[in-house]
Enzyme design. Structure first.
Site, PDB file in Angstrom:
ATOM      1  N   CYS A   6     -17.931  24.130  37.198  1.00 44.06           N
ATOM      2  CA  CYS A   6     -16.875  24.957  37.799  1.00 44.06           C
ATOM      3  C   CYS A   6     -17.409  25.993  38.774  1.00 44.06           C
ATOM      4  CB  CYS A   6     -16.058  25.648  36.709  1.00 44.06           C
ATOM      5  SG  CYS A   6     -16.950  26.978  35.890  1.00 44.06           S
ATOM      6  N   LYS A  54     -38.279   0.225   4.846  1.00 38.65           N
ATOM      7  CA  LYS A  54     -37.194   1.216   4.835  1.00 38.65           C
ATOM      8  C   LYS A  54     -36.204   0.818   5.925  1.00 38.65           C
ATOM      9  CE  LYS A  54     -36.237   6.132   4.618  1.00 38.65           C
ATOM     10  NZ  LYS A  54     -35.157   6.226   5.604  1.00 38.65           N
ATOM     11  N   CYS A 101     -13.146  26.435  33.569  1.00 31.61           N
ATOM     12  CA  CYS A 101     -14.149  25.365  33.614  1.00 31.61           C
ATOM     13  C   CYS A 101     -13.603  24.128  32.919  1.00 31.61           C
ATOM     14  CB  CYS A 101     -15.413  25.847  32.906  1.00 31.61           C
ATOM     15  SG  CYS A 101     -16.724  24.625  32.901  1.00 31.61           S
ATOM     16  N   TYR A 152       2.157   1.894  -3.421  1.00 27.70           N
ATOM     17  CA  TYR A 152       1.039   2.357  -4.247  1.00 27.70           C
ATOM     18  C   TYR A 152       0.731   3.838  -3.940  1.00 27.70           C
ATOM     19  CZ  TYR A 152      -3.682   2.705  -6.112  1.00 27.70           C
ATOM     20  OH  TYR A 152      -4.793   3.117  -6.800  1.00 27.70           O
ATOM     21  N   LYS A 154     -43.311   6.910   6.867  1.00 23.95           N
ATOM     22  CA  LYS A 154     -42.677   6.579   8.144  1.00 23.95           C
ATOM     23  C   LYS A 154     -43.696   6.040   9.137  1.00 23.95           C
ATOM     24  CE  LYS A 154     -38.396   8.174   7.624  1.00 23.95           C
ATOM     25  NZ  LYS A 154     -37.954   9.239   8.481  1.00 23.95           N
ATOM     26  N   CYS A 171     -22.583  27.427  36.896  1.00 27.99           N
ATOM     27  CA  CYS A 171     -22.145  26.246  36.154  1.00 27.99           C
ATOM     28  C   CYS A 171     -21.966  25.069  37.123  1.00 27.99           C
ATOM     29  CB  CYS A 171     -20.823  26.553  35.455  1.00 27.99           C
ATOM     30  SG  CYS A 171     -20.063  25.110  34.708  1.00 27.99           S
ATOM     31  N   CYS A 178     -21.979  29.022  30.704  1.00 23.50           N
ATOM     32  CA  CYS A 178     -21.002  29.215  31.767  1.00 23.50           C
ATOM     33  C   CYS A 178     -20.038  30.301  31.311  1.00 23.50           C
ATOM     34  CB  CYS A 178     -20.266  27.904  32.000  1.00 23.50           C
ATOM     35  SG  CYS A 178     -18.768  28.103  32.962  1.00 23.50           S
ATOM     36  N   GLU A 212     -28.819  -0.981   1.137  1.00 19.64           N
ATOM     37  CA  GLU A 212     -28.647  -0.516   2.513  1.00 19.64           C
ATOM     38  C   GLU A 212     -27.828  -1.531   3.302  1.00 19.64           C
ATOM     39  OE1 GLU A 212     -30.003   2.369   2.786  1.00 19.64           O
ATOM     40  OE2 GLU A 212     -30.274   2.851   4.910  1.00 19.64           O
ATOM     41  N   LYS A 254     -42.349   2.815  -4.264  1.00 22.10           N
ATOM     42  CA  LYS A 254     -41.734   3.258  -5.520  1.00 22.10           C
ATOM     43  C   LYS A 254     -42.683   2.936  -6.662  1.00 22.10           C
ATOM     44  CE  LYS A 254     -37.229   2.168  -3.605  1.00 22.10           C
ATOM     45  NZ  LYS A 254     -36.046   1.311  -3.614  1.00 22.10           N
ATOM     46  N   TYR A 311     -31.567  -2.481  -3.446  1.00 20.46           N
ATOM     47  CA  TYR A 311     -32.884  -1.932  -3.794  1.00 20.46           C
ATOM     48  C   TYR A 311     -32.903  -0.913  -4.925  1.00 20.46           C
ATOM     49  CZ  TYR A 311     -31.305   1.619  -0.419  1.00 20.46           C
ATOM     50  OH  TYR A 311     -30.584   2.556   0.260  1.00 20.46           O
ATOM     51  N   ASP A 357     -33.117   0.823   8.357  1.00 19.07           N
ATOM     52  CA  ASP A 357     -32.382   1.876   9.049  1.00 19.07           C
ATOM     53  C   ASP A 357     -30.897   1.515   9.077  1.00 19.07           C
ATOM     54  OD1 ASP A 357     -32.286   4.264  10.243  1.00 19.07           O
ATOM     55  OD2 ASP A 357     -33.205   3.645  12.142  1.00 19.07           O
ATOM     56  N   ASP A 382       0.831  -1.207   0.000  1.00 16.02           N
ATOM     57  CA  ASP A 382       0.000   0.000   0.000  1.00 16.02           C
ATOM     58  C   ASP A 382       0.864   1.254   0.000  1.00 16.02           C
ATOM     59  OD1 ASP A 382      -2.860  -1.064   2.020  1.00 16.02           O
ATOM     60  OD2 ASP A 382      -2.122  -1.599   0.025  1.00 16.02           O
ATOM     61  N   GLU A 407     -41.312  -1.489  -0.087  1.00 17.30           N
ATOM     62  CA  GLU A 407     -40.131  -2.146   0.513  1.00 17.30           C
ATOM     63  C   GLU A 407     -39.917  -1.574   1.909  1.00 17.30           C
ATOM     64  OE1 GLU A 407     -36.918  -0.831  -1.916  1.00 17.30           O
ATOM     65  OE2 GLU A 407     -37.624  -1.885  -3.691  1.00 17.30           O
TER      66      GLU A 407
HETATM   67  S1  IVH Z   1     -34.507   4.122  -2.374  1.00 20.55           S
HETATM   68  C1  IVH Z   1     -33.720   8.015  -4.806  1.00 20.55           C
HETATM   69  N1  IVH Z   1     -35.193   2.087  -0.872  1.00 20.55           N
HETATM   70  O1  IVH Z   1     -33.484   5.759   2.922  1.00 20.55           O
HETATM   71  C2  IVH Z   1     -34.153   7.118  -3.717  1.00 20.55           C
HETATM   72  N2  IVH Z   1     -33.944   3.833   0.120  1.00 20.55           N
HETATM   73  O2  IVH Z   1     -34.410   8.514   3.064  1.00 20.55           O
HETATM   74  C3  IVH Z   1     -33.115   6.189  -3.305  1.00 20.55           C
HETATM   75  N3  IVH Z   1     -33.388   3.448   2.462  1.00 20.55           N
HETATM   76  O3  IVH Z   1     -30.650   7.221   1.457  1.00 20.55           O
HETATM   77  C4  IVH Z   1     -33.435   5.461  -2.079  1.00 20.55           C
HETATM   78  N4  IVH Z   1     -34.359   1.486   2.643  1.00 20.55           N
HETATM   79  O4  IVH Z   1     -30.338   5.052   2.744  1.00 20.55           O
HETATM   80  C5  IVH Z   1     -34.565   3.276  -0.922  1.00 20.55           C
HETATM   81  N5  IVH Z   1     -35.826   0.211   0.322  1.00 20.55           N
HETATM   82  C6  IVH Z   1     -35.201   1.378   0.272  1.00 20.55           C
HETATM   83  C7  IVH Z   1     -34.559   1.929   1.387  1.00 20.55           C
HETATM   84  C8  IVH Z   1     -33.932   3.169   1.274  1.00 20.55           C
HETATM   85  C9  IVH Z   1     -33.660   2.416   3.270  1.00 20.55           C
HETATM   86  C10 IVH Z   1     -32.645   4.650   2.871  1.00 20.55           C
HETATM   87  C11 IVH Z   1     -31.510   5.034   1.951  1.00 20.55           C
HETATM   88  C12 IVH Z   1     -31.812   6.427   1.510  1.00 20.55           C
HETATM   89  C13 IVH Z   1     -32.747   6.898   2.583  1.00 20.55           C
HETATM   90  C14 IVH Z   1     -33.636   7.984   2.058  1.00 20.55           C
END
Ligand code: IVH
Length: 692
Positions: A422, A128, A443, A47, A325, A419, A437, A185, A301, A237, A130, A44, A126
């Site tokens: 301190c 979402k 402090c 490189y 959400k 504070c 403070c 994700e 979608k 996705y 986290d 590395d 789908e």
């Molecule tokens: S599609 C242009 N599909 O949510 C849209 N996003 O709030 C591209 N995420 O940055 C995203 N599950 O990190 C898509 N089934 C899913 C997802 C997903 C989680 C996240 C992703 C994105 C964020 C947007």
């Protein structure tokens, strides 16, 4: 051919061009060996040296930068950080919906945009996830690059790291387009997150706040072996850049992803109309708690990719997708106490100490109370039963008090005016919500940042006493307050014996500290780190008050007599009432006065030139360019200002004087063109009355 070693400035154009061509080919060859064959031929470090050499030649010969420059391509992370990757198609975010009405509006907007009436829209739903999104580029079916989302336009090259994830195929199965970018994700399961934190705790390492942070922290490791040891997975996705469109609908696209070997979330479903979405939403919400990973909603979608293309994007989000959400999760618990945290800037933040309670799968012990107005507005009292809310990644919040459950005798909360760390006065300026403070220099919550500022370039500018040393010396109690810095020369032997030090460096440090015992008043004032008193205001004050003794006396008078007497401060051009308040607050705190007096005893604080004083360069505009041999830029600037000149960065017709060091470039040329007077550093010192 081996890499040339002749200095860049000794290369002819032809030599530079030839070497850049060689470097481009050589680096590309090593990239392939590393990324595609997993068989690097050089270390590395070797490189990195090739890339650095390439960058140096490009900097010296900008006209010769090749279209296939390795700097535009991305290789493994250079030591100390990740290489940056520009996304061919930006990685955007999603708009949110919180209820059926929001979702209905999203559908209506899309229909209006497409000129549709009541036609049904087909969706894919789908979960979402986290986690954090990543982009994976495949060339001829091979994984050649992995990148994080970053700011959406530019992310970090984490190729070596993504290659360690078992759910990320290194080769696509079956037929694939010549070049395709797949997005998904990366996440960690809830169970793996808990286990990781147990291991982290046992190893004395930092704990992760949630599975999402754990996933992000694990992927962004400079050592891919650490990533490899972390249990990360990915659901694919979306598509980024592609040399050909591999599907006509999103649903078909998901099928292709599965064929190629990706994991696609098994709960994903094709929904024939938007009416099916509400049912799907409820169904996923029911299964949420039992899922092994965190989700915070459902992404809908529009299925038809041709419609997606027509809909396009608005701002940072697509018109063809929305994240619906789940409602924030709530629970009730008892507020056992309110802790006041003091931040590095002195801000006092109230934090609720709670009887631990499970909110949506996470054990919550603390919640933010924001500030004293919020506590008063919600009338939160210790002993109250409170409604707690947690939404996604957000810090848990107290939404309301359950009035019926208030214990008898509970008193309104009195926010401290001192504070807790301190004991200095904590003051809330009129019109602000934050109480701070005022004991920054004493402090311990703030002292490290203050000390770093104290010795910084524009303040005491002590050579050899950087950020890192300050923090180490503070941690080891060699420096507890600013005055201790000037006592370090008495502890030279102790410093010399420290790891990484030695007699010579310790002696140099002592000399550097002694050299700064004499300090101009403006620098001294600036070094104190009083809020809103930066370099410029410190200079205004110094010029106005002239001497340390006068400044001190006037400031104390201003504190004692009160606001109207601060009118003298108001007479200083550029010093507004907010600044006057900050000064008064600083001087209202006895500990601050004790500290500056202690410093004054150890230092010689030089008087400032009187305000409006006609220095020999009064009103002149000076530009410094090139490398000065005997002066730092801040020093040169201070010298010019002392003589009444104004220092600017660029040369124009208004410039009176250009001082050139070595390697002075375009600015000197421009000055010559404009007929501006140009002098050397030596001539400048002569002019300023400080010859070599
Ligand atoms: S599609 C242009 N599909 O949510 C849209 N996003 O709030 C591209 N995420 O940055 C995203 N599950 O990190 C898509 N089934 C899913 C997802 C997903 C989680 C996240 C992703 C994105 C964020 C947007």
């Amino acid at each position: 051919m081996a890499p040339k070693t002749s200095p860049v400035d000794q290369l002819s154009e032809a030599e530079a061009a030839a070497e850049l061509a060689w470097l481009a080919a050589e680096i590309a060859r090593h990239d392939r060996a590393y990324h595609e064959r997993d068989a690097p031929e050089i270390s590395d470090a070797e490189y990195d040296a090739l890339r650095r050499r390439n960058a140096a030649i490009e900097a010296g010969f900008p006209a010769l930068v090749r279209p296939d420059s390795p700097a535009h391509r991305v290789g493994p992370a250079p030591a100390g950080g990740f290489a940056k990757v520009r996304h061919g198609v930006p990685m955007l975010s999603l708009d949110n919906a919180f209820d059926p009405a929001d979702f209905g509006e999203f559908c209506d907007r899309a229909r209006r945009f497409l000129g549709l009436k009541q036609e049904k829209l087909e969706f894919v739903g789908e979960p979402k996830i986290d986690g954090l999104s990543v982009s994976l580029t495949y060339q001829d079916g091979r994984l050649v690059r992995g990148a994080t989302r970053g700011d959406g336009l530019e992310g970090e090259d984490v190729t070596a790291n993504v290659r360690t994830l078992p759910t990320i195929p290194k080769h696509l199965k079956g037929h694939a387009p010549a070049r395709i970018e797949i997005r998904g994700e990366v996440f960690m399961t809830k169970a793996d997150f808990l286990a990781l934190n147990v291991a982290q705790e046992a190893a004395g390492q930092k704990l992760f706040a949630n599975p999402r942070n754990a996933a992000a922290g694990s992927l962004r490791q400079l050592d891919p072996r650490i990533t490899a040891a972390r249990p990360l997975s990915m659901f694919a996705y979306a598509m980024g850049e592609a040399s050909e469109l591999p599907a006509g609908t999103h649903w078909q696209w998901l099928a292709r992803l599965r064929e190629w070997g990706f994991a696609v979330n098994p709960l994903s479903d094709l929904l024939a109309s938007e009416d099916a979405a509400a049912g799907f939403q409820a169904g996923v919400a029911d299964r949420r708690a039992a899922l092994p990973y965190d989700i915070d909603g459902v992404v809908y979608k529009i299925n038809d990719l041709a419609l997606q293309r027509r809909l396009g994007f608005v701002g940072r989000a697509p018109r063809w997708a929305i994240a619906w959400k789940f409602p924030a999760e709530q629970a009730t618990t008892v507020l056992e106490g309110i802790d006041i945290q003091v931040g590095r800037t002195g801000a006092l933040t109230p934090v609720a100490r709670l009887t631990p309670v499970n909110v949506g799968g996470v054990l919550v012990r603390n919640a933010t109370l924001h500030n004293e107005d919020e506590i008063a507005r919600k009338d939160v009292r210790i002993g109250d039963t409170v409604v707690l809310q947690r939404a996604g990644d957000v810090i848990p919040q107290i939404v309301a008090v359950v009035a019926a459950d208030r214990p008898p005798g509970a008193q309104p909360y009195a926010f401290p005016d001192h504070c807790p760390v301190c004991g200095s006065l904590a003051i809330r300026p009129p019109g602000e919500v934050v109480r701070r403070c005022t004991g920054g220099l004493v402090c311990s919550a703030q002292i490290e940042e203050r000390l770093v500022h104290f010795v910084s370039r524009a303040a005491f500018d002590i050579e050899g006493l950087g950020d890192k040393t300050i923090r180490e010396f503070h941690a080891d109690r060699l420096i507890e307050g600013p005055a201790d810095i000037f006592r370090l020369p008495d502890r030279e032997a102790e410093i010399a014996a420290r790891e990484g030090w030695g007699e010579v460096s310790a002696r140099n440090l002592s000399a550097a500290i002694r050299a700064r015992r004499r300090i101009p008043l403006a620098r001294f004032i600036h070094a104190l780190g009083i809020r809103r008193i930066g370099e410029t205001n410190a200079k205004l004050l110094a010029r106005h008050y002239g001497s340390f003794a006068n400044w001190r006396t006037q400031m104390l008078a201003a504190v004692q007599i009160g606001a109207e007497a601060r009118s003298d401060l108001g007479n200083i051009v550029g010093i507004g009432p907010a600044i006057a308040e900050e000064l008064a607050e600083f001087f209202a705190e006895q500990r601050n006065i004790a500290t500056i007096d202690e410093l004054a005893g150890l230092l010689e604080i030089a008087d400032a030139e009187a305000a409006g004083g006609g220095g020999s360069l009064a009103g002149k505009v000076v530009v410094f360019t090139g490398t000065l041999a005997t002066l730092t830029r801040p020093e040169a600037k201070a010298m010019a200002e002392k003589l009444g000149a104004k220092v600017t960065d660029s040369v124009s017709k208004k410039t009176d004087l250009v001082v050139t060091g070595t390697d002075a470039g375009s600015k000197a040329r421009k000055a010559a063109e404009l007929g501006v007077r140009i002098i050397t550093e030596a001539e400048w010192r002569e002019l300023a009355g400080q010859p070599f």
